[in-house]
Each structure stands twice: as C-alpha cells, then as structure tokens.
Write an enzyme that holds these catalytic residues in place. Sequence first.
Site, mmCIF file in Angstrom:
data_model
loop_
_atom_site.group_PDB
_atom_site.id
_atom_site.type_symbol
_atom_site.label_atom_id
_atom_site.label_comp_id
_atom_site.label_asym_id
_atom_site.label_seq_id
_atom_site.Cartn_x
_atom_site.Cartn_y
_atom_site.Cartn_z
ATOM 1 N N ARG A 86 0.827 -1.216 0.000
ATOM 2 C CA ARG A 86 0.000 0.000 0.000
ATOM 3 C C ARG A 86 0.860 1.263 0.000
ATOM 4 N NH1 ARG A 86 -4.224 -1.602 -2.183
ATOM 5 N NH2 ARG A 86 -4.648 -3.725 -1.576
ATOM 6 N N HIS A 131 7.543 -7.748 -6.838
ATOM 7 C CA HIS A 131 6.298 -7.077 -7.234
ATOM 8 C C HIS A 131 6.283 -5.666 -6.663
ATOM 9 C CE1 HIS A 131 2.117 -6.272 -8.045
ATOM 10 N NE2 HIS A 131 1.853 -7.502 -8.445
ATOM 11 N N TYR A 147 1.060 -1.810 -5.013
ATOM 12 C CA TYR A 147 -0.161 -1.517 -5.784
ATOM 13 C C TYR A 147 -0.368 -0.021 -5.972
ATOM 14 C CZ TYR A 147 -1.512 -6.366 -4.806
ATOM 15 O OH TYR A 147 -1.550 -7.734 -4.719
ATOM 16 N N HIS A 174 1.991 -3.322 -12.094
ATOM 17 C CA HIS A 174 0.716 -3.115 -12.779
ATOM 18 C C HIS A 174 0.872 -1.849 -13.626
ATOM 19 C CE1 HIS A 174 -1.636 -5.413 -9.388
ATOM 20 N NE2 HIS A 174 -0.665 -6.131 -9.945
ATOM 21 N N GLU A 210 2.445 -6.462 -16.007
ATOM 22 C CA GLU A 210 1.505 -7.544 -15.698
ATOM 23 C C GLU A 210 0.245 -7.398 -16.544
ATOM 24 O OE1 GLU A 210 0.869 -8.287 -11.544
ATOM 25 O OE2 GLU A 210 -0.798 -9.678 -11.929
ATOM 26 N N ASP A 251 -0.809 -13.109 -15.927
ATOM 27 C CA ASP A 251 -1.579 -13.553 -14.764
ATOM 28 C C ASP A 251 -2.797 -14.312 -15.279
ATOM 29 O OD1 ASP A 251 -3.649 -13.497 -12.683
ATOM 30 O OD2 ASP A 251 -2.277 -12.190 -11.572
ATOM 31 N N HIS A 277 -6.171 -12.895 -14.343
ATOM 32 C CA HIS A 277 -6.468 -11.623 -15.014
ATOM 33 C C HIS A 277 -6.817 -11.822 -16.488
ATOM 34 C CE1 HIS A 277 -3.824 -9.313 -11.852
ATOM 35 N NE2 HIS A 277 -4.871 -9.918 -11.318
ATOM 36 N N HIS A 332 1.827 -15.622 -13.420
ATOM 37 C CA HIS A 332 1.111 -15.657 -12.133
ATOM 38 C C HIS A 332 0.029 -16.712 -12.282
ATOM 39 C CE1 HIS A 332 2.153 -11.275 -10.800
ATOM 40 N NE2 HIS A 332 3.120 -12.136 -10.546
ATOM 41 N N ASP A 351 -11.175 -10.061 -11.902
ATOM 42 C CA ASP A 351 -10.068 -10.116 -10.944
ATOM 43 C C ASP A 351 -10.413 -10.544 -9.528
ATOM 44 O OD1 ASP A 351 -7.555 -9.954 -9.834
ATOM 45 O OD2 ASP A 351 -7.328 -7.800 -10.119
ATOM 46 N N HIS A 406 -8.991 -13.758 -7.383
ATOM 47 C CA HIS A 406 -8.170 -14.965 -7.423
ATOM 48 C C HIS A 406 -8.836 -16.093 -6.630
ATOM 49 C CE1 HIS A 406 -4.223 -12.495 -8.098
ATOM 50 N NE2 HIS A 406 -5.237 -12.032 -8.800
ATOM 51 N N GLU A 451 -0.435 -16.822 -6.604
ATOM 52 C CA GLU A 451 -0.935 -15.687 -5.810
ATOM 53 C C GLU A 451 -2.346 -16.040 -5.359
ATOM 54 O OE1 GLU A 451 -0.787 -12.859 -9.095
ATOM 55 O OE2 GLU A 451 0.701 -11.735 -7.950
HETATM 56 ZN ZN ZN Z 1 -5.197 -9.983 -9.379
HETATM 57 FE FE FE Z 2 -0.864 -11.192 -10.532
HETATM 58 FE FE FE Z 3 0.015 -8.121 -9.509
#
Ligand code: ZN
Ligand code: FE
Ligand code: FE
Length: 277
Positions: free
Chosen positions: A37, A67, A70, A107, A142, A176, A179, A211, A223, A225, A255
């Site tokens: 975050r 990674h 976000y 991302h 991604e 991913d 995704h 991913h 989205d 998971h 993930e």
């Molecule tokens: Zn995701």
């Molecule tokens: Fe991912």
């Molecule tokens: Fe990601």
Amino acid sequence: MFSIGCHLSSSGGYRKMGETALELGATTFQFFTRNPRGGTAKAVDPADAAAFCALAAEHGFGKLVAHAPYTLNPCAADARVREFAFQTMADDLARLEFVPGNYYNFHPGSHVGQGIEIGVAKICEVLNTVLRKDQSTIVLLETMAGKGSEVGGRFEELAAIIDGTVLSEKVGVCLDTCHVNDGGYDIVGDLDGVLEEFDRVIGLSRLKAIHLNDSLNPRGAKDRHARIGEGTIGLEAMARLINHPALADLPFCLETPNELDGYAREIALLKSLRKGE
Ligand code: ZN
Ligand code: FE
Ligand code: FE
C-alpha cells in the site's frame, strides 16, 4: 526444470524467503519490494542478499519476481501519485541489483479517465526515465483484468507500452492467468489460440513469468483470485498451462488465497501434474 513458487512475505529478508521457499517445495517466489500500500522500503542487507544468491545457485532457483506496490501508478492524473511511481520504480530497481538478473513486475496502472492513449504515453515516460542500460533486472508489465480504468487488459495495450519504451530490451510481460481469464481471453478452452494471439501482438519472447491463479469469476468478469482447481479455470486447464511448451520454462508464481501450508499443497499438486519431471 519446473520453477514453481508462491508469493512470500519479505519481512525476514532474502535468505529467509529462500529458505521458506525450499520448505514449501518451491524454487522461485514472488515478494513485494515494500509495503504493497506504499511507503518507504527497508535498506537491503548486502550480506543477506549474497547469502540468498548462494542458496539460489545451490538449489537451482528460477528467476524471482519482485512485485511493485499496488500504489505505484505510472499513469496517474495526480502529480504526487505519479512522482511516487517515478521514485519508487527507480529506487526498487536500484535495490534489486543486490540480487541481479531477476524480474520486477508492476501493474501498468489506471488511467483514471484520461484514456488509454494518455495512460500508455505516461507509462512510457516513466519507463523512459527510470530504465537504465546497465540494469540487470527485466521489468515486467503484468497482464490486467481491465477492471475500472486499468491499462493492460488487452495485449495491444502492453504492446503499445513496449513500442514506446526506448530500452525495450529491459521490458517483458508477466501473464496472470486469473487476469487474462477475467479479461476475456479463453485460456480454458483455447490456450493455443490465446498464446498465438499473444505472439502475434506482443511476441512470445517477451513473456517472462506466469502468475498462476484460478479465478472466482466466469471469463470476462473481473479479478478475484481462487485457489488452484477451485475456480472457473480449473485443474485441467492448470495442467495445460504448466505443461505448455511455450510456457514450461518460465517461473510460475502462485498468488492464490492461501497460508504457507496451502501453498505447499498447491505446489505439490502442480508438481504431480507436471509431465516429464
Ligand atoms: Zn489480481
Ligand atoms: Fe498477478
Ligand atoms: Fe500483480
């Protein structure tokens, strides 16, 4: 060699992540470069990074996937949010040189109403500012589900970012599975067709990591998971993914919503589905 792993907490440092990965039966892993975050990163301990590199060489680890947080949005409209993207990406890439030759996944961002074209241009501007000729890390875009104003829900958008990046040899893609499924690509019924489309639009040589996630959504929804085999992608499609000749040598990172014991079970399950190991 099958490089399979999962997302791990980076709080104990690199060596700890390497040891945890081995306990789980993994030979790769993903981790956040800092709090997902936002916020500042802990300094890298060079001795810890070197100890990990030795462990990874000894056990034949595949490439790691670091990674980005976000909150890193290279195409934000807000200047301060965008400044965080410039600074964070440059700082993360500098720190990753302590574990050279791995991947940095981010991302592409959310254009927040500015439109895809402006979003792509802004992402390129960040990459053209922070990428360096002498970096050993490959930066991965991604594939996104395309929820809200996310850039990267279509292969064409990722291709446009790569086209606009001067040091494009430093740029690859992380696919991913949740995704792309949620983005509307039929990886369950027509994996060959999706990979042919990827090859035509982006080029399969750009595909560097997977991913591996199941999805709670039907294809085209957005989205969420799921654990391996417990979603709409399903175990048979997962087996096709990990065994596909175009993907088999890439690092696969789970993930999925799991604690460590759940990851260990999924890694064992996927190893049992992998052919010819
Ligand atoms: Zn995701
Ligand atoms: Fe991912
Ligand atoms: Fe990601």
